[in-house]
Design an enzyme around this catalytic site. Sequence first.
Site, PDB file in Angstrom:
ATOM      1  N   HIS A 150     -22.869   3.763  11.788  1.00  0.00           N
ATOM      2  CA  HIS A 150     -22.902   4.501  13.059  1.00  0.00           C
ATOM      3  C   HIS A 150     -23.272   5.945  12.787  1.00  0.00           C
ATOM      4  CE1 HIS A 150     -18.716   5.300  11.631  1.00  0.00           C
ATOM      5  NE2 HIS A 150     -18.965   6.511  12.087  1.00  0.00           N
ATOM      6  N   HIS A 206     -17.220   1.489  17.101  1.00  0.00           N
ATOM      7  CA  HIS A 206     -18.269   2.384  17.603  1.00  0.00           C
ATOM      8  C   HIS A 206     -19.587   2.142  16.886  1.00  0.00           C
ATOM      9  CE1 HIS A 206     -16.753   4.421  14.147  1.00  0.00           C
ATOM     10  NE2 HIS A 206     -17.231   5.613  14.372  1.00  0.00           N
ATOM     11  N   HIS A 220     -22.645  13.518  11.651  1.00  0.00           N
ATOM     12  CA  HIS A 220     -22.660  12.681  10.443  1.00  0.00           C
ATOM     13  C   HIS A 220     -23.264  11.312  10.731  1.00  0.00           C
ATOM     14  CE1 HIS A 220     -18.733  11.179  12.122  1.00  0.00           C
ATOM     15  NE2 HIS A 220     -19.148  10.029  11.620  1.00  0.00           N
ATOM     16  N   HIS A 252      -8.563   7.577  10.228  1.00  0.00           N
ATOM     17  CA  HIS A 252      -8.795   8.083  11.576  1.00  0.00           C
ATOM     18  C   HIS A 252      -7.771   7.446  12.521  1.00  0.00           C
ATOM     19  CE1 HIS A 252     -12.607  10.049  10.977  1.00  0.00           C
ATOM     20  NE2 HIS A 252     -13.252   8.955  10.628  1.00  0.00           N
ATOM     21  N   TYR A 261     -15.341  12.177   4.506  1.00  0.00           N
ATOM     22  CA  TYR A 261     -16.499  12.955   4.920  1.00  0.00           C
ATOM     23  C   TYR A 261     -16.980  13.756   3.723  1.00  0.00           C
ATOM     24  CZ  TYR A 261     -15.535  12.044   9.856  1.00  0.00           C
ATOM     25  OH  TYR A 261     -15.334  11.455  11.074  1.00  0.00           O
ATOM     26  N   GLU A 271     -20.518   9.947   5.881  1.00  0.00           N
ATOM     27  CA  GLU A 271     -19.168   9.373   5.881  1.00  0.00           C
ATOM     28  C   GLU A 271     -19.236   8.019   5.207  1.00  0.00           C
ATOM     29  OE1 GLU A 271     -17.709   8.166   9.765  1.00  0.00           O
ATOM     30  OE2 GLU A 271     -15.627   8.231   9.114  1.00  0.00           O
TER      31      GLU A 271
END
Length: 314
Positions: A150, A206, A220, A252, A261, A271
């Site tokens: 993503h 996501h 990112h 997260h 990161y 990431e």
Amino acid sequence: MSVLRIGHINIRVLDMDAAMNHYVNVNGMVKTHEDAAGNMYLKCWDEWDKYSVILSQSDTAGMNHIAYKVSSDAALDDYKKSIAEYGIDVVEEDAGVLECVGRSLRFNLPSGHEMRLYAEKEFMGTDVGSTNPDPWPDGLKGAGVHWLDHALLMCELNPEEAINKVAEATKFMIDVLGFYLVEQVMVGPDGDIQAATWLSCSNTPHDIAFVGGPVMGFHHCAFFLDSWSDVLKAADVMSKNRVKIDVTPQRHGITRGYTIYFFDPSGNRNETFAGLGYLAQPDRPVTTWTEDELGAGIFYHTRELNEAFTSVYT
Ligand SMILES: [Fe+2]
């Protein structure tokens, strides 16, 4: 018609040799193509299409465009019509304008980011093949990332001027491209300003995310790993290679993913992401994070945003 997944991202780099060393030896991708202009094309071992990252030499870091693969060639015609009807200029480009890709659509999101849609890209197969495959190939380098998972794009957010490109980009992705909202951050005195969104076109938490900031940009791109232990090993690989780490292994709150990161040599944030924290579904209740718990949403253990997270991007 539907969008299948993120197809590739075109990243600007300041030093191609340093960038190739990073994406090949640290992330573990392989070079699959180079065009006449010197752009480099790379794929991860678990991807079957020709490339998922294009590196372009430039004087500035950042993202040129992000591309998503759609379900069929006919879907491109439908999307071309619906994007234009939404009031956004859309250009159809011939096969080959994007290297090794069939015809494609080019347009800008309401946030200003350039997006491409395409239905066909040259097939290469994964490194373990599709017949009686082993779970992983021999000879993996670095973190051995599986696939481009993503991207997170920074969008202009200025409530005093009534500018909210997060909300505009989110609405477009839902209304026109068929994504659905999975998680969001709501801020402001009344909690009614949509400051960040995570959207899916599949069953992962996501496939794209938008976060508000002072100016638009590229926050990112994330590469998938299997597990927490792979994330830990990726951090070892980064330290071994003197890679600048932004945030060491963490969880997260948003998406429940395991994360690191870090920066490529040009300052583009990458990431490594593991743990599909839950199966996203269009009818799953949208998860909302409030402004006072935003720190825990981003970094669940420290419960604090580091200053650079929303201020440093390309
Ligand atoms: Fe991410």
